[in-house]
Structures are given as C-alpha cells and as structure tokens.
Design a protein around this motif. Structure first.
Motif, PDB file in Angstrom:
ATOM      1  N   GLY A 119      -2.870 -11.671 -14.670  1.00  0.00           N
ATOM      2  CA  GLY A 119      -2.955 -10.272 -14.265  1.00  0.00           C
ATOM      3  C   GLY A 119      -2.174  -9.926 -13.020  1.00  0.00           C
ATOM      4  N   VAL A 120      -1.335 -10.846 -12.529  1.00  0.00           N
ATOM      5  CA  VAL A 120      -0.556 -10.525 -11.332  1.00  0.00           C
ATOM      6  C   VAL A 120       0.395  -9.374 -11.652  1.00  0.00           C
ATOM      7  CG1 VAL A 120       1.224 -12.254 -11.835  1.00  0.00           C
ATOM      8  CG2 VAL A 120       0.895 -11.455  -9.493  1.00  0.00           C
ATOM      9  N   THR A 121       0.434  -8.381 -10.787  1.00  0.00           N
ATOM     10  CA  THR A 121       1.146  -7.140 -11.065  1.00  0.00           C
ATOM     11  C   THR A 121       2.333  -6.956 -10.121  1.00  0.00           C
ATOM     12  OG1 THR A 121      -0.960  -6.149 -11.704  1.00  0.00           O
ATOM     13  CG2 THR A 121       0.874  -4.646 -11.282  1.00  0.00           C
ATOM     14  N   PRO A 122       3.554  -6.820 -10.648  1.00  0.00           N
ATOM     15  CA  PRO A 122       4.681  -6.478  -9.759  1.00  0.00           C
ATOM     16  C   PRO A 122       4.507  -5.060  -9.224  1.00  0.00           C
ATOM     17  CG  PRO A 122       5.445  -7.355 -11.878  1.00  0.00           C
ATOM     18  CD  PRO A 122       3.984  -7.025 -12.037  1.00  0.00           C
ATOM     19  N   LEU A 153      10.611   5.232  -6.008  1.00  0.00           N
ATOM     20  CA  LEU A 153      10.203   5.743  -4.697  1.00  0.00           C
ATOM     21  C   LEU A 153      10.596   4.727  -3.625  1.00  0.00           C
ATOM     22  CD1 LEU A 153       6.596   6.848  -5.722  1.00  0.00           C
ATOM     23  CD2 LEU A 153       8.639   8.282  -5.625  1.00  0.00           C
ATOM     24  N   TYR A 154      11.002   5.226  -2.470  1.00  0.00           N
ATOM     25  CA  TYR A 154      11.483   4.337  -1.405  1.00  0.00           C
ATOM     26  C   TYR A 154      10.695   4.573  -0.113  1.00  0.00           C
ATOM     27  CZ  TYR A 154      15.406   3.313  -4.472  1.00  0.00           C
ATOM     28  OH  TYR A 154      16.170   2.920  -5.545  1.00  0.00           O
ATOM     29  N   ALA A 155      10.492   3.479   0.590  1.00  0.00           N
ATOM     30  CA  ALA A 155       9.809   3.546   1.889  1.00  0.00           C
ATOM     31  C   ALA A 155      10.430   2.485   2.798  1.00  0.00           C
ATOM     32  CB  ALA A 155       8.312   3.313   1.732  1.00  0.00           C
ATOM     33  N   VAL A 156      10.099   2.587   4.070  1.00  0.00           N
ATOM     34  CA  VAL A 156      10.613   1.638   5.059  1.00  0.00           C
ATOM     35  C   VAL A 156       9.430   1.074   5.846  1.00  0.00           C
ATOM     36  CG1 VAL A 156      12.068   1.328   7.096  1.00  0.00           C
ATOM     37  CG2 VAL A 156      12.808   2.847   5.255  1.00  0.00           C
ATOM     38  N   ASN A 157       9.336  -0.250   5.851  1.00  0.00           N
ATOM     39  CA  ASN A 157       8.383  -0.984   6.701  1.00  0.00           C
ATOM     40  C   ASN A 157       6.924  -0.717   6.362  1.00  0.00           C
ATOM     41  OD1 ASN A 157      10.531  -2.089   8.111  1.00  0.00           O
ATOM     42  ND2 ASN A 157      10.445  -0.567   9.741  1.00  0.00           N
ATOM     43  N   GLU A 158       6.618  -0.152   5.219  1.00  0.00           N
ATOM     44  CA  GLU A 158       5.214   0.094   4.840  1.00  0.00           C
ATOM     45  C   GLU A 158       5.036  -0.251   3.365  1.00  0.00           C
ATOM     46  OE1 GLU A 158       2.812   3.484   6.437  1.00  0.00           O
ATOM     47  OE2 GLU A 158       2.751   4.059   4.323  1.00  0.00           O
ATOM     48  N   LEU A 159       4.277  -1.315   3.123  1.00  0.00           N
ATOM     49  CA  LEU A 159       4.049  -1.798   1.758  1.00  0.00           C
ATOM     50  C   LEU A 159       2.616  -1.479   1.354  1.00  0.00           C
ATOM     51  CD1 LEU A 159       4.923  -3.408  -0.744  1.00  0.00           C
ATOM     52  CD2 LEU A 159       4.282  -5.501   0.470  1.00  0.00           C
ATOM     53  N   LEU A 160       2.454  -0.687   0.300  1.00  0.00           N
ATOM     54  CA  LEU A 160       1.130  -0.312  -0.201  1.00  0.00           C
ATOM     55  C   LEU A 160       0.783  -1.199  -1.390  1.00  0.00           C
ATOM     56  CD1 LEU A 160       1.554   3.596  -0.214  1.00  0.00           C
ATOM     57  CD2 LEU A 160       0.711   2.140   1.638  1.00  0.00           C
ATOM     58  N   ILE A 161      -0.415  -1.787  -1.351  1.00  0.00           N
ATOM     59  CA  ILE A 161      -0.852  -2.652  -2.453  1.00  0.00           C
ATOM     60  C   ILE A 161      -2.314  -2.362  -2.760  1.00  0.00           C
ATOM     61  CG2 ILE A 161       0.772  -4.475  -1.830  1.00  0.00           C
ATOM     62  CD1 ILE A 161      -1.653  -6.029  -0.692  1.00  0.00           C
ATOM     63  N   PRO A 162      -2.745  -2.623  -4.005  1.00  0.00           N
ATOM     64  CA  PRO A 162      -4.177  -2.528  -4.309  1.00  0.00           C
ATOM     65  C   PRO A 162      -4.893  -3.791  -3.826  1.00  0.00           C
ATOM     66  CG  PRO A 162      -2.948  -3.098  -6.280  1.00  0.00           C
ATOM     67  CD  PRO A 162      -1.919  -2.860  -5.198  1.00  0.00           C
ATOM     68  N   ALA A 163      -6.097  -3.629  -3.303  1.00  0.00           N
ATOM     69  CA  ALA A 163      -6.880  -4.771  -2.824  1.00  0.00           C
ATOM     70  C   ALA A 163      -7.684  -5.371  -3.972  1.00  0.00           C
ATOM     71  CB  ALA A 163      -7.813  -4.329  -1.702  1.00  0.00           C
ATOM     72  N   GLY A 164      -8.015  -6.655  -3.814  1.00  0.00           N
ATOM     73  CA  GLY A 164      -8.890  -7.310  -4.781  1.00  0.00           C
ATOM     74  C   GLY A 164      -8.220  -7.790  -6.041  1.00  0.00           C
ATOM     75  N   GLN A 165      -6.909  -7.746  -6.117  1.00  0.00           N
ATOM     76  CA  GLN A 165      -6.192  -8.228  -7.294  1.00  0.00           C
ATOM     77  C   GLN A 165      -4.839  -8.785  -6.863  1.00  0.00           C
ATOM     78  OE1 GLN A 165      -6.176  -4.218  -9.147  1.00  0.00           O
ATOM     79  NE2 GLN A 165      -3.963  -4.504  -9.335  1.00  0.00           N
ATOM     80  N   PRO A 166      -4.329  -9.793  -7.590  1.00  0.00           N
ATOM     81  CA  PRO A 166      -3.040 -10.379  -7.196  1.00  0.00           C
ATOM     82  C   PRO A 166      -1.899  -9.419  -7.463  1.00  0.00           C
ATOM     83  CG  PRO A 166      -3.809 -11.347  -9.243  1.00  0.00           C
ATOM     84  CD  PRO A 166      -4.921 -10.477  -8.754  1.00  0.00           C
ATOM     85  N   VAL A 167      -0.996  -9.329  -6.518  1.00  0.00           N
ATOM     86  CA  VAL A 167       0.187  -8.469  -6.649  1.00  0.00           C
ATOM     87  C   VAL A 167       1.428  -9.315  -6.404  1.00  0.00           C
ATOM     88  CG1 VAL A 167      -1.044  -6.404  -5.946  1.00  0.00           C
ATOM     89  CG2 VAL A 167       0.125  -7.773  -4.231  1.00  0.00           C
ATOM     90  N   LEU A 168       2.526  -8.828  -6.918  1.00  0.00           N
ATOM     91  CA  LEU A 168       3.786  -9.574  -6.804  1.00  0.00           C
ATOM     92  C   LEU A 168       4.876  -8.641  -6.289  1.00  0.00           C
ATOM     93  CD1 LEU A 168       5.196 -12.203  -9.181  1.00  0.00           C
ATOM     94  CD2 LEU A 168       6.638 -10.234  -8.670  1.00  0.00           C
TER      95      LEU A 168
END
Length: 275
Positions: A119-122, A153-168
């Motif tokens: 379930g790891v999500t890019p 979508l583009y951003a600088v120096n701020e990475l948003l991820i969901p908690a409680g699950q593996p992300v890639l």
C-alpha cells in the motif's frame, strides 16, 4: 570509568537522537515516528553495545598489561605468532559479519522495492537544487507520473503527506549531489544528478518535521531546509484540495454585485434596439 558511565547513561539521556514529537502529556519523545526508523534505532543500539563491550575488554587488557603483568615478568617482543594473529583477525571479522547480516532485513526494507510495505503510495517528486527542495504533486485524484503533467502542482520546501500510512517520493537532483534527510524518520538518502531514487517512509504521528540537506552542496547549503507536514488522511486530502484551488486561482475575485453591474440591462433595452 567515566567513558563507560557516559556510554551506559547516554541512551536514557537522549543524547543520540533528536526529539521527534511531543505527546499528549507534554513530554518529548525520542522514538522515531517512522516504523523503519525504530528498527534503525535498534540497530544503532546493538552496534553501540558491541562497541562498548569491545572498548571495556580492550581497556581491561591494557590495564592488565600495564599494572598486572608488568611486575611478574619482563616484556618480550613477539613476531610471527600465528595463533594471536588468527584470534585478533577472527574476532573482529565475526563481529563485522554479525552486524552485516543482522542489519540486512532493515536495509532490504529501505532499499529493495520488493520489500516495500504494502500500500505504499507515491505522493510527490522531490527535486533538490541549489538551494531548495522543489516538490511536484499530482493533481488530486491522479497518480504521480514520471514526467510532469499540465495539471501537476508545485511547491517549494514544503512536503505534505498523509499520516499513518507509508508514502513514497521520487528523489532527483537538478545540479549537484544533495542529501535528503529526515532526522525524526531516520531517513537519509543522497540525491544524485541523472538518477531517480524512490524513498519511502511513514509518519505514525501527525505533525511537522524537519527536512534537511546533509551534503555540503555549495555556499548556500545552510539555507536548504524544509518541512514535512503529516496530517490524518482526511485532513491531508482537504489540504491538497485547497492547495490545488489556490494554485489554479488567478487571484481575481469578482463580487456578485460587480458581475450584475457589468451585465447588459436587458430589461431597459427596447426590442427594436436589439441586434
């Protein structure tokens, strides 16, 4: 004795790892927020104990040679003692082989894609460049593609991820070698020009975490900091939707009254005047 005391007390004093988060009771926790990070912590302490035991045994042998055996016989110069050479070769070799095989499980989970958690999500592509982290997200509801898409979508120096699950993330470098580092996750991966490197991690606790470059990449290396914001999945989805709306907005807000005033007054127009 002071060195042994420091060695024994240091894990409890929290000298080895940074504080990861503050729990509900207001106490800081040194435990990694990443499950793989906790395995890496365990490996660190195993190696610390091995080094500590070797240090103590070495000091005991040194003290015996200096103060115990010195009074009983004169020192002799030995050359070509095969038994001693085999012993002090096999013992370090056995220790190194033990460490090498003992850590293979954690290493495989981090580097071998077939061992990645289910379930790891890019979630994003992170590109390092002097002196910032450029982050490319897919549009909400769409998968991350290898090449940029028109609605990304583009951003600088701020990475948003969901908690409680593996992300890639897919890690790249645009110029020189950098090093993607998340201390609270125990994650550190070099970003190399011309390569796309997958890196996975998981935040068990929502919060904001430090993102650093740990490779001296130029005069502005010290400025290359960022933040990872982990939120519960529902809040993360809402944050991404708001982020997408913000990026797609042209910044012009038209009030309803202004729109009504701009429209032609059809009621006051004579039928014969219409084109």
């Amino acid at each position: 004795m002071a060195a042994v005391a420091v060695l024994a007390a240091s894990p409890g004093l929290g000298w080895w790892f940074p504080q990861s988060y503050v729990d509900e009771a207001g106490a800081g926790s040194l435990e990694s927020v990443n499950p793989l990070g906790r395995e890496i912590d365990h490996l660190f302490y195993v190696i610390l104990v091995i080094c500590g035991v070797v240090f103590v045994l070495t000091q005991i042998g040194l003290a015996w040679a200096l103060f115990g055996a010195a009074g009983r016989s004169r020192a002799r110069y030995l050359h070509g003692n095969h038994v001693l050479e085999v012993v002090w070769t096999l013992i370090p070799a056995a220790a190194l082989f033990f460490i090498a095989f003992y850590q293979m499980g954690a290493w495989a989970k981090f580097r071998v894609e077939s061992y990645y958690p289910e379930g790891v999500t890019p979630v994003a592509e992170v590109t390092a460049r002097m002196y910032e982290w450029r982050i490319r997200y897919p549009a909400p509801g769409k998968p991350l593609m290898d090449t940029p898409q028109p609605d990304d979508l583009y951003a600088v120096n701020e990475l948003l991820i969901p908690a409680g699950q593996p992300v890639l993330i897919q890690l790249r470098s645009e110029d020189v070698q950098h090093s993607f580092s998340l201390p609270q996750f125990r994650i550190k991966q070099d970003a190399l020009p011309g390569q796309r490197i997958p890196v996975w991690f998981q935040a068990d606790v929502p919060g904001e975490y430090v993102l650093l470059c740990q490779e001296l990449c130029g005069w502005g290396h010290y400025k290359m900091g960022g933040v990872v914001k982990a939120a519960p999945p529902e809040e993360h989805a809402a944050a991404m939707a708001a982020f997408a709306a913000e990026r797609r907005s042209d910044g012009v807000t038209v009030e309803n009254d202004e729109v009504t005033a701009a429209l032609p007054d059809t009621d006051s127009t004579e039928p014969g005047e219409r084109n």
